[in-house]
Design a protein around this motif. Sequence first.
Motif: not given
Length: 91
Positions: A49-54
């Motif tokens: 989720g953090w990678a996609v959000t970035s």
Amino acid sequence: MRLVFTLVLMVLAIAVVGYAHRQLARQVPPSPRRWLGHGLLALVAVAFGWAVTSVYMGAEEGGGIAAFVAAIGVAHLPPAIVLFLKQQQAR
């Protein structure tokens, strides 16, 4: 219309997360292995989720949150499918 689609996507993602963790709790006996499964699944989902959000942080207002929740749901989808098939096999 886009808002409705986003809300439906987020609700489905949360449902997949709940289903995966519920089935994991039902199918794995209480032990450190169960807690390791929950923790590892949550850690991988949050990292994804953090990678996609970035990538999508510059999207529309609220787009980053929707992308985060959707990514967490996507990360929980393969374990949810495996646990579903395992439950069907036991029947």
